[in-house]
Scaffold this motif. Structure first.
Motif, PDB file in Angstrom:
ATOM      1  N   GLU A  70      47.503  50.734  48.525  1.00 33.86           N
ATOM      2  CA  GLU A  70      47.231  50.014  49.734  1.00 33.86           C
ATOM      3  C   GLU A  70      45.643  50.037  49.861  1.00 33.86           C
ATOM      4  N   ILE A  71      45.448  48.700  50.589  1.00 37.73           N
ATOM      5  CA  ILE A  71      44.140  48.132  50.799  1.00 37.73           C
ATOM      6  C   ILE A  71      44.055  47.421  52.205  1.00 37.73           C
ATOM      7  N   LEU A  72      43.272  48.016  53.063  1.00 38.52           N
ATOM      8  CA  LEU A  72      43.224  47.386  54.296  1.00 38.52           C
ATOM      9  C   LEU A  72      44.717  47.027  54.724  1.00 38.52           C
ATOM     10  N   LYS A  73      45.440  48.043  54.824  1.00 40.65           N
ATOM     11  CA  LYS A  73      46.873  48.270  55.518  1.00 40.65           C
ATOM     12  C   LYS A  73      47.932  47.086  54.704  1.00 40.65           C
ATOM     13  N   GLU A  74      47.547  46.657  53.660  1.00 33.52           N
ATOM     14  CA  GLU A  74      48.378  45.824  52.952  1.00 33.52           C
ATOM     15  C   GLU A  74      48.813  46.578  51.342  1.00 33.52           C
ATOM     16  N   ARG A  75      49.846  46.499  51.167  1.00 36.78           N
ATOM     17  CA  ARG A  75      50.622  47.169  50.077  1.00 36.78           C
ATOM     18  C   ARG A  75      50.967  46.080  48.913  1.00 36.78           C
ATOM     19  N   GLY A  76      50.848  46.913  47.830  1.00 35.02           N
ATOM     20  CA  GLY A  76      51.319  45.911  46.686  1.00 35.02           C
ATOM     21  C   GLY A  76      51.408  46.692  45.450  1.00 35.02           C
ATOM     22  N   PHE A  77      52.059  46.102  44.276  1.00 34.21           N
ATOM     23  CA  PHE A  77      51.925  46.595  42.987  1.00 34.21           C
ATOM     24  C   PHE A  77      51.016  46.127  42.099  1.00 34.21           C
ATOM     25  N   VAL A  78      50.314  47.133  41.339  1.00 36.72           N
ATOM     26  CA  VAL A  78      49.350  46.706  40.446  1.00 36.72           C
ATOM     27  C   VAL A  78      50.026  46.110  39.234  1.00 36.72           C
ATOM     28  N   ARG A  79      49.472  44.979  38.883  1.00 40.23           N
ATOM     29  CA  ARG A  79      50.107  44.045  37.720  1.00 40.23           C
ATOM     30  C   ARG A  79      49.287  44.069  36.715  1.00 40.23           C
ATOM     31  N   PHE A  80      47.869  44.068  36.686  1.00 40.44           N
ATOM     32  CA  PHE A  80      46.709  43.771  35.792  1.00 40.44           C
ATOM     33  C   PHE A  80      45.533  44.472  36.162  1.00 40.44           C
ATOM     34  N   ILE A  81      44.990  45.108  35.092  1.00 43.14           N
ATOM     35  CA  ILE A  81      43.595  45.725  35.259  1.00 43.14           C
ATOM     36  C   ILE A  81      42.807  45.303  33.889  1.00 43.14           C
ATOM     37  N   GLY A  82      41.557  44.806  34.342  1.00 44.00           N
ATOM     38  CA  GLY A  82      40.748  44.326  33.153  1.00 44.00           C
ATOM     39  C   GLY A  82      39.655  43.457  33.772  1.00 44.00           C
ATOM     40  N   SER A  83      38.944  42.876  32.960  1.00 40.06           N
ATOM     41  CA  SER A  83      37.923  41.735  32.868  1.00 40.06           C
ATOM     42  C   SER A  83      38.403  40.129  33.245  1.00 40.06           C
ATOM     43  N   LEU A  84      37.764  39.483  33.930  1.00 37.82           N
ATOM     44  CA  LEU A  84      37.985  38.137  33.880  1.00 37.82           C
ATOM     45  C   LEU A  84      37.031  37.202  33.233  1.00 37.82           C
ATOM     46  N   GLN A  85      37.739  36.190  32.353  1.00 40.56           N
ATOM     47  CA  GLN A  85      36.785  35.291  31.732  1.00 40.56           C
ATOM     48  C   GLN A  85      36.242  34.448  32.881  1.00 40.56           C
ATOM     49  N   SER A  86      34.920  34.455  32.603  1.00 41.87           N
ATOM     50  CA  SER A  86      34.208  33.697  33.631  1.00 41.87           C
ATOM     51  C   SER A  86      32.627  33.641  32.905  1.00 41.87           C
ATOM     52  N   SER A  87      32.148  32.323  33.392  1.00 44.68           N
ATOM     53  CA  SER A  87      30.597  32.223  32.717  1.00 44.68           C
ATOM     54  C   SER A  87      29.849  33.050  33.961  1.00 44.68           C
ATOM     55  N   ASN A  88      30.159  33.358  34.937  1.00 46.65           N
ATOM     56  CA  ASN A  88      29.601  34.138  36.066  1.00 46.65           C
ATOM     57  C   ASN A  88      29.524  35.429  35.492  1.00 46.65           C
ATOM     58  N   GLN A  89      28.400  36.094  34.991  1.00 44.89           N
ATOM     59  CA  GLN A  89      28.095  37.209  34.357  1.00 44.89           C
ATOM     60  C   GLN A  89      28.703  38.560  35.389  1.00 44.89           C
ATOM     61  N   ASP A  90      28.201  38.127  36.655  1.00 44.38           N
ATOM     62  CA  ASP A  90      28.783  39.495  37.622  1.00 44.38           C
ATOM     63  C   ASP A  90      30.474  39.456  37.643  1.00 44.38           C
ATOM     64  N   LEU A  91      31.116  38.315  37.532  1.00 47.74           N
ATOM     65  CA  LEU A  91      32.594  38.293  37.577  1.00 47.74           C
ATOM     66  C   LEU A  91      32.841  38.809  36.236  1.00 47.74           C
ATOM     67  N   SER A  92      32.519  38.423  35.049  1.00 49.57           N
ATOM     68  CA  SER A  92      32.941  38.809  33.740  1.00 49.57           C
ATOM     69  C   SER A  92      32.647  40.439  33.439  1.00 49.57           C
ATOM     70  N   SER A  93      31.677  40.865  34.312  1.00 52.52           N
ATOM     71  CA  SER A  93      31.247  42.335  33.851  1.00 52.52           C
ATOM     72  C   SER A  93      32.011  43.177  34.574  1.00 52.52           C
ATOM     73  N   THR A  94      32.847  42.732  35.673  1.00 52.52           N
ATOM     74  CA  THR A  94      33.454  43.693  36.551  1.00 52.52           C
ATOM     75  C   THR A  94      34.865  43.826  36.258  1.00 52.52           C
ATOM     76  N   LEU A  95      35.212  45.094  36.526  1.00 50.91           N
ATOM     77  CA  LEU A  95      36.849  45.486  36.453  1.00 50.91           C
ATOM     78  C   LEU A  95      37.322  44.955  37.576  1.00 50.91           C
ATOM     79  N   TRP A  96      38.611  44.316  37.267  1.00 51.68           N
ATOM     80  CA  TRP A  96      39.425  43.730  38.397  1.00 51.68           C
ATOM     81  C   TRP A  96      40.805  44.401  38.256  1.00 51.68           C
ATOM     82  N   VAL A  97      41.500  44.457  39.460  1.00 55.22           N
ATOM     83  CA  VAL A  97      42.794  44.784  39.532  1.00 55.22           C
ATOM     84  C   VAL A  97      43.687  43.408  40.066  1.00 55.22           C
TER      85      VAL A  97
END
Length: 446
Positions: A25-52
């Motif tokens: 639950e994030i900001l009163k919105e709920r959902g299922f976690v479907r993925f955890i990992g990094s995203l392929q991107s030329s942006n170093q900040d995006l690619s080095s961040t772990l995303w859900v």
């Protein structure tokens, strides 16, 4: 050793790692976690961040169906998916059942117990005092008969040693609705330690997969509320396998295609069934429930039923055709129209209470209250309002007056078919009937 393990595992509800399949639950919105990992991107900040990757319950909350830069990371319906930083998800509140229980119902929560244990010198004495205080708190909780923990962001049971300590020994009603459970096994881990449990409320948790029950729950759960819990009928039917003693079942607002034959077979002892807002299109689909000999209450509010046809035998009797014991039915919010609806309901021999809003006649006018009372002989409650003897008498006499007016206006030949109970009411109010009929005839001649 067990006490040390209990203390070390206490307050772990928010520390367990986020996993795929968990609810968040994030900001009163709920959902299922479907993925955890990094995203392929030329942006170093995006690619080095772990995303859900989250599939939201709210179909307007997301931005895509699990893709980023044309690459698919998880699958969900269009515009239900989005990516959230793992660190932000980890900040969201998530609890285990034991912690939420102690936080709400104990004067001192477990954290305070741990702090208070340090007031004595000597580590062993401090630990002993802390454990003693914890034991006292567990004993207080163990006397509770009604536990309500809705909206506590609970997603798992908690320390098994705490559950085995008897903290649920007396509970008869357990409300853990509107939490973050996604694994039914976590619910089972809780209720297995509640030997007196009779009522279980699980609404608005979301379960995607439940194993077929190999064993049933030994406690006497007879009322089960699981509104808005399922996307799939197989999951729903598997959950019922754990509760063989169910007498009252609430499974409204579930987004799945129901198999009512299987549902009726799985719940043969039902006395009350609530199927509100389940997109039921016709009355005929409900026929399997007519075979349930104990069914007394049936709620069908907010569906798409447009007509009712109660099966009768060749003599016009309901007989063994179903719903013999049905005393209450809720048809509010459907698409019903016409007086024939009432006449079909009159074929239910035990019907005493009816909820039905804004029933229209073919002319477009609202069906007046006297029509319901006049046509339904045994009705005691209409839309929650008690029908007294004096109101019934007045309504039946108004119904008779209406019949006389219609007979004179249309010269009806088969009045009994058009106006059910006519012959019965003519005998009951004989003088009044003929008085009104003669009065109308005289007025017509004049």
């Amino acid at each position: 050793m067990e006490e040390a393990e209990r203390e070390s595992n206490s307050k772990t509800g928010q520390k367990q790692a986020i996993e795929v399949g968990h609810r968040v639950e994030i900001l009163k919105e709920r959902g299922f976690v479907r993925f955890i990992g990094s995203l392929q991107s030329s942006n170093q900040d995006l690619s080095s961040t772990l995303w859900v990757g989250v599939e939201w319950d709210n179909p307007t909350r997301g931005k895509h169906y699990g893709t980023y830069k044309d690459k698919n990371y998880f699958h969900c319906k269009r515009n239900k998916g989005s990516f959230v930083k793992l660190i932000d998800v980890e900040k969201s509140s998530r609890n285990c059942f034991v912690d939420a229980l102690m936080d709400k119902y104990c004067f001192d929560n477990l954290e305070e117990i741990s702090q208070n244990s340090n007031v004595f010198q000597g580590n062993k004495i401090a630990q002993f005092v802390g454990f003693q205080k914890a034991a006292d708190q567990f004993r207080k909780v163990s006397y509770l008969k009604h536990i309500a923990l809705p909206n506590f962001a609970i997603y798992r049971a908690g320390n098994d040693l705490d559950l085995k300590s008897g903290i649920l020994a007396s509970v008869e009603v357990l409300d853990i609705s509107n939490n973050l459970f996604s694994e039914f096994s976590e619910v089972l881990n809780i209720i297995r330690h509640a030997p007196s449990l009779r009522e279980l409320i699980l609404s608005n948790n979301r379960f995607e997969y439940i194993e077929t029950a190999s064993t049933t729950i030994s406690n006497p759960v007879c009322l089960l509320v699981m509104n808005g819990c399922f996307y799939d009928f197989e999951t729903l039917i598997h959950s019922l396998g754990y509760f063989p003693r169910i007498e009252e079942l609430h499974i409204s607002q579930n987004a799945c295609n129901y198999d009512f034959v299987r549902l009726a077979n799985a719940c043969s002892k039902l006395k009350a069934l609530y199927l509100d807002s389940c997109n039921i299109p016709t009355w005929e689909e409900l026929a399997p429930f007519g075979t349930l000999s104990s069914l007394k209450k049936l709620s069908l509010a907010g569906n798409n039923i447009s007509s009712i046809s109660v099966t009768t035998d060749e003599h016009g009797n309901n007989g063994a055709c179903g719903f013999q014991q049905l005393e209450l039915i809720n048809l509010s919010g459907n698409k019903l129209k016409g007086l024939r609806v009432i006449d079909e309901l009159a074929k239910l021999p035990a019907l005493k209470s009816l909820r039905i809003d804004d029933l229209l006649m073919d002319s477009g006018e609202l069906v007046p209250r006297f029509q319901f009372i006049g046509r339904l002989k045994h009705l005691l409650y209409l839309n929650g309002s008690f029908i007294s003897n004096s109101e019934r008498r007045d309504a039946e006499m108004t119904y008779i007056k209406h019949i006389c007016e219609e007979m004179m206006r249309h010269s009806l030949q088969d009045s009994e078919t058009v106006f059910p109970r006519l012959e019965e009411l003519k005998k009951l109010y004989s003088d009044y009937f003929f008085e009104k009929l003669n009065e109308l005839k005289k007025r017509r001649v004049d």
